[in-house]
Design a protein around this motif. Structure first.
Motif, PDB file in Angstrom:
ATOM      1  N   GLU A 215     -36.746 -34.488  43.268  1.00  0.00           N
ATOM      2  CA  GLU A 215     -38.039 -34.892  42.707  1.00  0.00           C
ATOM      3  C   GLU A 215     -37.968 -36.320  42.162  1.00  0.00           C
ATOM      4  O   GLU A 215     -38.915 -37.102  42.320  1.00  0.00           O
ATOM      5  CB  GLU A 215     -38.440 -33.927  41.600  1.00  0.00           C
ATOM      6  CG  GLU A 215     -38.834 -32.537  42.082  1.00  0.00           C
ATOM      7  CD  GLU A 215     -39.132 -31.594  40.942  1.00  0.00           C
ATOM      8  OE1 GLU A 215     -38.832 -31.967  39.773  1.00  0.00           O
ATOM      9  OE2 GLU A 215     -39.649 -30.495  41.196  1.00  0.00           O
ATOM     10  N   TRP A 217     -36.004 -38.682  43.243  1.00  0.00           N
ATOM     11  CA  TRP A 217     -35.976 -39.588  44.392  1.00  0.00           C
ATOM     12  C   TRP A 217     -37.366 -39.762  44.982  1.00  0.00           C
ATOM     13  O   TRP A 217     -37.763 -40.870  45.363  1.00  0.00           O
ATOM     14  CB  TRP A 217     -35.010 -39.065  45.452  1.00  0.00           C
ATOM     15  CG  TRP A 217     -35.090 -39.861  46.720  1.00  0.00           C
ATOM     16  CD1 TRP A 217     -35.660 -39.483  47.898  1.00  0.00           C
ATOM     17  CD2 TRP A 217     -34.623 -41.200  46.916  1.00  0.00           C
ATOM     18  NE1 TRP A 217     -35.568 -40.493  48.827  1.00  0.00           N
ATOM     19  CE2 TRP A 217     -34.938 -41.566  48.244  1.00  0.00           C
ATOM     20  CE3 TRP A 217     -33.964 -42.114  46.099  1.00  0.00           C
ATOM     21  CZ2 TRP A 217     -34.612 -42.809  48.765  1.00  0.00           C
ATOM     22  CZ3 TRP A 217     -33.648 -43.357  46.624  1.00  0.00           C
ATOM     23  CH2 TRP A 217     -33.967 -43.692  47.944  1.00  0.00           C
ATOM     24  N   GLN A 218     -38.131 -38.678  45.074  1.00  0.00           N
ATOM     25  CA  GLN A 218     -39.492 -38.776  45.607  1.00  0.00           C
ATOM     26  C   GLN A 218     -40.350 -39.674  44.729  1.00  0.00           C
ATOM     27  O   GLN A 218     -41.150 -40.475  45.232  1.00  0.00           O
ATOM     28  CB  GLN A 218     -40.098 -37.375  45.733  1.00  0.00           C
ATOM     29  CG  GLN A 218     -39.461 -36.523  46.817  1.00  0.00           C
ATOM     30  CD  GLN A 218     -39.882 -35.070  46.759  1.00  0.00           C
ATOM     31  OE1 GLN A 218     -40.509 -34.616  45.790  1.00  0.00           O
ATOM     32  NE2 GLN A 218     -39.529 -34.310  47.790  1.00  0.00           N
ATOM     33  N   GLU A 219     -40.189 -39.548  43.410  1.00  0.00           N
ATOM     34  CA  GLU A 219     -40.934 -40.404  42.485  1.00  0.00           C
ATOM     35  C   GLU A 219     -40.522 -41.864  42.675  1.00  0.00           C
ATOM     36  O   GLU A 219     -41.364 -42.768  42.699  1.00  0.00           O
ATOM     37  CB  GLU A 219     -40.673 -39.959  41.048  1.00  0.00           C
ATOM     38  CG  GLU A 219     -41.466 -40.711  40.002  1.00  0.00           C
ATOM     39  CD  GLU A 219     -42.942 -40.344  40.014  1.00  0.00           C
ATOM     40  OE1 GLU A 219     -43.756 -41.218  39.655  1.00  0.00           O
ATOM     41  OE2 GLU A 219     -43.277 -39.195  40.388  1.00  0.00           O
ATOM     42  N   ALA A 221     -39.010 -43.290  45.400  1.00  0.00           N
ATOM     43  CA  ALA A 221     -39.297 -43.823  46.735  1.00  0.00           C
ATOM     44  C   ALA A 221     -40.782 -43.975  47.007  1.00  0.00           C
ATOM     45  O   ALA A 221     -41.181 -44.733  47.902  1.00  0.00           O
ATOM     46  CB  ALA A 221     -38.677 -42.906  47.802  1.00  0.00           C
ATOM     47  N   SER A 222     -41.625 -43.266  46.257  1.00  0.00           N
ATOM     48  CA  SER A 222     -43.069 -43.316  46.514  1.00  0.00           C
ATOM     49  C   SER A 222     -43.725 -44.587  45.981  1.00  0.00           C
ATOM     50  O   SER A 222     -44.891 -44.839  46.266  1.00  0.00           O
ATOM     51  CB  SER A 222     -43.757 -42.097  45.897  1.00  0.00           C
ATOM     52  OG  SER A 222     -43.679 -42.153  44.471  1.00  0.00           O
ATOM     53  N   ARG A 223     -42.990 -45.378  45.215  1.00  0.00           N
ATOM     54  CA  ARG A 223     -43.565 -46.576  44.596  1.00  0.00           C
ATOM     55  C   ARG A 223     -42.873 -47.805  45.184  1.00  0.00           C
ATOM     56  O   ARG A 223     -41.726 -48.112  44.843  1.00  0.00           O
ATOM     57  CB  ARG A 223     -43.402 -46.518  43.078  1.00  0.00           C
ATOM     58  CG  ARG A 223     -44.054 -45.274  42.474  1.00  0.00           C
ATOM     59  CD  ARG A 223     -43.741 -45.129  41.006  1.00  0.00           C
ATOM     60  NE  ARG A 223     -44.244 -43.872  40.492  1.00  0.00           N
ATOM     61  CZ  ARG A 223     -45.479 -43.660  40.052  1.00  0.00           C
ATOM     62  NH1 ARG A 223     -46.351 -44.664  40.065  1.00  0.00           N
ATOM     63  NH2 ARG A 223     -45.858 -42.470  39.607  1.00  0.00           N
ATOM     64  N   ARG A 224     -43.577 -48.531  46.036  1.00  0.00           N
ATOM     65  CA  ARG A 224     -42.952 -49.661  46.731  1.00  0.00           C
ATOM     66  C   ARG A 224     -42.506 -50.743  45.759  1.00  0.00           C
ATOM     67  O   ARG A 224     -41.451 -51.351  45.937  1.00  0.00           O
ATOM     68  CB  ARG A 224     -43.913 -50.249  47.779  1.00  0.00           C
ATOM     69  CG  ARG A 224     -44.071 -49.404  49.027  1.00  0.00           C
ATOM     70  CD  ARG A 224     -44.602 -50.227  50.199  1.00  0.00           C
ATOM     71  NE  ARG A 224     -45.778 -50.993  49.873  1.00  0.00           N
ATOM     72  CZ  ARG A 224     -47.024 -50.522  49.910  1.00  0.00           C
ATOM     73  NH1 ARG A 224     -47.232 -49.260  50.264  1.00  0.00           N
ATOM     74  NH2 ARG A 224     -48.046 -51.295  49.616  1.00  0.00           N
ATOM     75  N   TRP A 227     -38.898 -49.660  44.357  1.00  0.00           N
ATOM     76  CA  TRP A 227     -37.680 -49.759  45.159  1.00  0.00           C
ATOM     77  C   TRP A 227     -37.484 -51.147  45.768  1.00  0.00           C
ATOM     78  O   TRP A 227     -36.354 -51.558  46.032  1.00  0.00           O
ATOM     79  CB  TRP A 227     -37.602 -48.655  46.218  1.00  0.00           C
ATOM     80  CG  TRP A 227     -38.703 -48.553  47.219  1.00  0.00           C
ATOM     81  CD1 TRP A 227     -39.742 -47.676  47.204  1.00  0.00           C
ATOM     82  CD2 TRP A 227     -38.846 -49.311  48.439  1.00  0.00           C
ATOM     83  NE1 TRP A 227     -40.541 -47.840  48.312  1.00  0.00           N
ATOM     84  CE2 TRP A 227     -40.009 -48.836  49.091  1.00  0.00           C
ATOM     85  CE3 TRP A 227     -38.112 -50.328  49.030  1.00  0.00           C
ATOM     86  CZ2 TRP A 227     -40.455 -49.357  50.309  1.00  0.00           C
ATOM     87  CZ3 TRP A 227     -38.546 -50.848  50.242  1.00  0.00           C
ATOM     88  CH2 TRP A 227     -39.702 -50.363  50.862  1.00  0.00           C
TER      89      TRP A 227
END
Length: 426
Positions: A215, A217-219, A221-224, A227
């Protein structure tokens, strides 16, 4: 008689948890900043070489990289102040054992490496919990001021700790400096024991830690914007570490006045960190990441000054500016994380941030020598400077970095009493 109006607190952004965490950070920072100096001299005093100093330094870094994600997930499952207290007590014990061995005069390399690794493991659990706690203890309305003061306190403690650690190592020996570090960790743990529990974490309700990490990682990776900047810093930190740890001292020895001049340049960097914190207390730019990345453009100036063999006054000036850039970016970055990341994800996202940013730092140090052999010292410095400037420009091609703006505090958040800042989450 008419009732007296309640007196408005002088610093409405400095609630109880914020004050305790900042004080504890200063105390542990004072001791911990001098510990690497003492450890390096402990290695050399025991007959170790420069290579063995590198082994001990690497021994501390490896557990940080391996355990950061576990520390971040744990800090989002448990009360963060419990994680910090446990990590501080563990570090106090490991540093006390190391101090005793060094003072005995019979410390061996494997013991230095093992206890340095223990210190790195403690930091891997402490760091994500600490960042999550400080972000959760401040409302969005006061984030700029609070984070600026926190970073000023942290940077001042590190600067003072390095100076104190160096002086005490020379005066009384490295063992007593390590003992002081253990005592600082113990005092910090006692202070953090007084922190009020924040809102119950939601991550602990999930089926397991692997789910929590997924979860997080999803948070992440979802924000350009998130990262992209972490990727930028992975390369930046490799370059900066090579310049600060390898190239800077070499240039100072060969072209300037030696260690004294390099120490003066590092001091100017530290002054830039602290002085700019005062500016950031009042300056609240709207485009937080755009302005923060303007500060990143200053990171490459020291490499540029060293590459062209700039005189000492110029080097001191650009080191001051690079320190200013670090604070400008750091404060705005903390505001962006606190504003955009859900409170229950703070520590996991912080762990991914730190892991990504530090991932190439050992590579930068390891390749610094071969790069200087292949390109020449000046060529390697030019490469670091160009990479820093180029990456700072490339990141601005991402619209989310340019456009992410500071938000006004929500009404419900702005009304939170200052004594209960533990509930003042985004």
């Amino acid at each position: 008689m008419p009732s007296q109006p309640a007196r408005r607190p002088r610093f409405p952004w400095a609630g109880r948890n914020y004050r305790i965490q900042t004080a504890a950070t200063v105390i542990s920072g004072l001791g911990n900043a001098g510990a690497p100096i003492a450890t390096a001299f402990a290695v050399m005093d025991s007959g170790g070489s420069t290579t063995e100093v590198g082994y001990v330094t690497a021994a501390r870094l490896v557990p940080v990289v391996l355990l950061l994600m576990v520390g971040g997930a744990l800090a989002d499952r448990l009360p963060r102040h419990h994680v910090m207290v446990a990590a501080n007590l563990f570090n106090a014990l490991s540093q006390a054992v190391l101090a005793a061995l060094v003072l005995s005069g019979h410390v061996q390399l494997w013991q230095l490496m093992l206890l340095s690794a223990a210190g790195g493991a403690g930091h891997a659990f402490y760091a994500p919990a600490s960042e999550g706690m400080i972000m959760q203890s401040v409302s969005t309305e006061h984030a700029g001021r609070a984070f600026s003061v926190f970073r000023m306190a942290l940077n001042s403690a590190q600067i003072g700790g390095m100076a104190l650690g160096g002086a005490l190592t020379a005066a009384v020996g490295p063992g007593w400096v390590l003992a002081l570090d253990a005592g600082c960790f113990l005092v910090a743990a006692c202070l953090r024991f007084l922190l009020e529990a924040e809102a119950a974490p939601t991550a602990g309700a999930g089926p397991g830690m692997l789910r929590d990490l997924r979860e997080g990682w999803q948070e992440f990776a979802s924000r350009r914007w998130l990262w992209v900047i972490v990727l930028q810093f992975a390369v930046l930190m490799a370059c900066i570490t090579a310049v600060d740890a390898v190239y800077g001292p070499i240039v100072a020895k060969e072209q300037l006045g030696g260690a004294g001049d390099w120490g003066l340049a590092l001091a100017a960097h530290g002054i830039g960190l602290v002085v700019t914190g005062l500016v950031m207390v009042r300056w609240q730019p709207r485009r937080i990441l755009l302005v923060g990345n303007y500060g990143v453009f200053l990171f490459g100036l020291p490499a540029l000054a060293l590459a062209v063999a700039a005189p000492l006054p110029v080097l001191v000036a650009v080191m001051f500016l690079s320190g200013a850039g670090v604070t400008v970016f750091g404060v705005n970055w903390m505001i962006a994380l606190q504003q955009e990341i859900p409170a229950e994800m703070f520590s996991r996202v912080s762990a991914y941030d730190q892991l990504g940013s530090l991932s190439l730092a050992p590579v930068g140090t390891a390749l610094a020598g071969p790069a200087a052999d292949a390109l020449g010292l000046s060529g390697a410095l030019w490469a670091c400077a160009v990479l820093c400037l180029l990456l700072s420009a490339v990141v601005l091609l991402e619209p989310q970095v340019r456009q992410l703006s500071r938000r006004a505090a929500r009404p419900a958040e702005a009304a939170v009493p200052t004594g209960t800042e533990a509930t003042a989450v985004r």
